[in-house]
Design a protein around this motif. Structure first.
Motif, PDB file in Angstrom:
ATOM      1  N   GLY A  67       1.655   2.803   8.290  1.00  9.84           N
ATOM      2  CA  GLY A  67       1.632   2.998   9.741  1.00  9.84           C
ATOM      3  C   GLY A  67       1.263   1.737  10.510  1.00  9.84           C
ATOM      4  N   ARG A  68       0.294   0.990  10.007  1.00 12.26           N
ATOM      5  CA  ARG A  68      -0.111  -0.248  10.689  1.00 12.26           C
ATOM      6  C   ARG A  68       0.992  -1.294  10.629  1.00 12.26           C
ATOM      7  NH1 ARG A  68      -6.261  -0.120   8.549  1.00 12.26           N
ATOM      8  NH2 ARG A  68      -7.069   1.214  10.209  1.00 12.26           N
ATOM      9  N   ASP A  69       1.714  -1.327   9.525  1.00 12.71           N
ATOM     10  CA  ASP A  69       2.830  -2.275   9.395  1.00 12.71           C
ATOM     11  C   ASP A  69       3.910  -1.954  10.434  1.00 12.71           C
ATOM     12  OD1 ASP A  69       2.533  -3.593   6.306  1.00 12.71           O
ATOM     13  OD2 ASP A  69       1.535  -1.675   6.660  1.00 12.71           O
ATOM     14  N   ILE A  70       4.224  -0.665  10.561  1.00 12.84           N
ATOM     15  CA  ILE A  70       5.241  -0.246  11.520  1.00 12.84           C
ATOM     16  C   ILE A  70       4.782  -0.553  12.944  1.00 12.84           C
ATOM     17  CG2 ILE A  70       6.532   1.725  12.446  1.00 12.84           C
ATOM     18  CD1 ILE A  70       6.248   3.005   9.592  1.00 12.84           C
ATOM     19  N   GLY A 112       3.413   9.493  13.061  1.00 14.78           N
ATOM     20  CA  GLY A 112       3.582  10.201  14.327  1.00 14.78           C
ATOM     21  C   GLY A 112       4.634   9.573  15.220  1.00 14.78           C
ATOM     22  N   GLY A 113       5.634   8.957  14.621  1.00 16.39           N
ATOM     23  CA  GLY A 113       6.681   8.293  15.388  1.00 16.39           C
ATOM     24  C   GLY A 113       6.376   6.853  15.707  1.00 16.39           C
ATOM     25  N   ARG A 130       0.820  -1.209   0.000  1.00 19.91           N
ATOM     26  CA  ARG A 130       0.000   0.000   0.000  1.00 19.91           C
ATOM     27  C   ARG A 130       0.858   1.265   0.000  1.00 19.91           C
ATOM     28  NH1 ARG A 130      -5.487  -0.501   2.246  1.00 19.91           N
ATOM     29  NH2 ARG A 130      -4.999   1.592   2.938  1.00 19.91           N
ATOM     30  N   GLY A 131       2.166   1.122  -0.123  1.00 14.12           N
ATOM     31  CA  GLY A 131       3.036   2.282  -0.193  1.00 14.12           C
ATOM     32  C   GLY A 131       3.367   2.853   1.177  1.00 14.12           C
ATOM     33  N   ASP A 164      11.647   7.447   1.900  1.00 13.68           N
ATOM     34  CA  ASP A 164      10.216   7.356   2.181  1.00 13.68           C
ATOM     35  C   ASP A 164       9.922   6.629   3.488  1.00 13.68           C
ATOM     36  OD1 ASP A 164      10.914   4.886   1.084  1.00 13.68           O
ATOM     37  OD2 ASP A 164       9.018   4.641   0.039  1.00 13.68           O
ATOM     38  N   ALA A 165      10.852   5.807   3.976  1.00 13.55           N
ATOM     39  CA  ALA A 165      10.656   5.177   5.285  1.00 13.55           C
ATOM     40  C   ALA A 165      10.717   6.233   6.392  1.00 13.55           C
ATOM     41  CB  ALA A 165      11.699   4.096   5.518  1.00 13.55           C
ATOM     42  N   ALA A 166      11.567   7.244   6.223  1.00 11.65           N
ATOM     43  CA  ALA A 166      11.608   8.357   7.177  1.00 11.65           C
ATOM     44  C   ALA A 166      10.279   9.099   7.149  1.00 11.65           C
ATOM     45  CB  ALA A 166      12.769   9.298   6.846  1.00 11.65           C
ATOM     46  N   SER A 167       9.754   9.316   5.961  1.00 11.56           N
ATOM     47  CA  SER A 167       8.454   9.982   5.839  1.00 11.56           C
ATOM     48  C   SER A 167       7.347   9.126   6.435  1.00 11.56           C
ATOM     49  CB  SER A 167       8.151  10.291   4.371  1.00 11.56           C
ATOM     50  OG  SER A 167       9.107  11.190   3.865  1.00 11.56           O
ATOM     51  N   ALA A 168       7.419   7.802   6.245  1.00 11.29           N
ATOM     52  CA  ALA A 168       6.411   6.905   6.814  1.00 11.29           C
ATOM     53  C   ALA A 168       6.402   7.021   8.337  1.00 11.29           C
ATOM     54  CB  ALA A 168       6.688   5.460   6.391  1.00 11.29           C
ATOM     55  N   LEU A 169       7.572   7.077   8.937  1.00  7.96           N
ATOM     56  CA  LEU A 169       7.645   7.228  10.394  1.00  7.96           C
ATOM     57  C   LEU A 169       7.065   8.562  10.841  1.00  7.96           C
ATOM     58  CD1 LEU A 169      11.135   5.625  10.995  1.00  7.96           C
ATOM     59  CD2 LEU A 169       8.989   4.900  12.069  1.00  7.96           C
TER      60      LEU A 169
END
Length: 175
Positions: A81-84, A117-118, A75-76, A108-113
């Motif tokens: 967020g749910r994966d993290i 919201g961390g 899902r990009g 993009d992993a930095a952006s995902a975090l």
């Protein structure tokens, strides 16, 4: 230091993960970027995890849903967020000595975090976060695509993957 390959659940789908265990109470959660598997480009994240574990810190790496060894649909990064969150829960469950988790993301992993919201991590290390356009078209510029494929063609593992049919040729032609 020892490396354990495992799976965890995210929304009823199995995700592949790796734990490099160590005795320290602080651990590192590595969030892979793009369509990159948890080993990282040229096995870099795997090597980084081993090095950090040798220094005494457990490291948890995972493949988001739809990538690498994980089930489901990719899902990009905007919707990871749910994966993290699921990876963080799995990390805390498998390494109970870890009391503090630092998450690392590049591009993009930095952006995902940041978008997550961390992700309830205790600290973040964000490298080269992507800026986000309002446009839904997330296709990189042609120069970036050419550069990525040029790097892949220099990697014998990627060439073997191409020759063995492991590359989506429709996707390749679009790029």
């Amino acid at each position: 230091m020892s490396r354990l390959h495992l799976t965890f659940e995210c929304r009823e789908q199995r995700c592949g993960a790796t734990l490099d265990s160590a005795p320290g109470t602080t651990g590192l959660l590595i969030v892979s970027g793009g369509n990159e598997i948890r080993a990282g480009a040229f096995n870099g994240q795997s090597q980084l995890a081993a090095e950090i574990a040798r220094a005494g810190f457990s490291v948890f790496r995972f493949d988001r849903r739809g990538i690498g060894d994980s089930e489901g649909i990719n899902r990009g990064f905007r919707r990871s967020g749910r994966d993290i969150a699921a990876a963080l829960l799995a990390f805390r469950a498998i390494a109970p000595q870890v009391q503090r988790v630092v998450a690392f993301g590049n591009c993009d992993a930095a952006s995902a975090l940041m978008l997550a919201g961390g992700a309830e991590c205790d600290a973040l290390v964000l490298s080269n976060p992507w800026t986000i356009d309002e446009s839904e078209d997330s296709t990189p510029p042609p120069a970036a695509i050419r550069s990525r494929y040029a790097q892949k063609l220099k990697n014998p593992q990627e060439l073997a993957r191409l020759l063995s049919g492991g590359v989506d040729l429709k996707k390749l032609s679009r790029g």
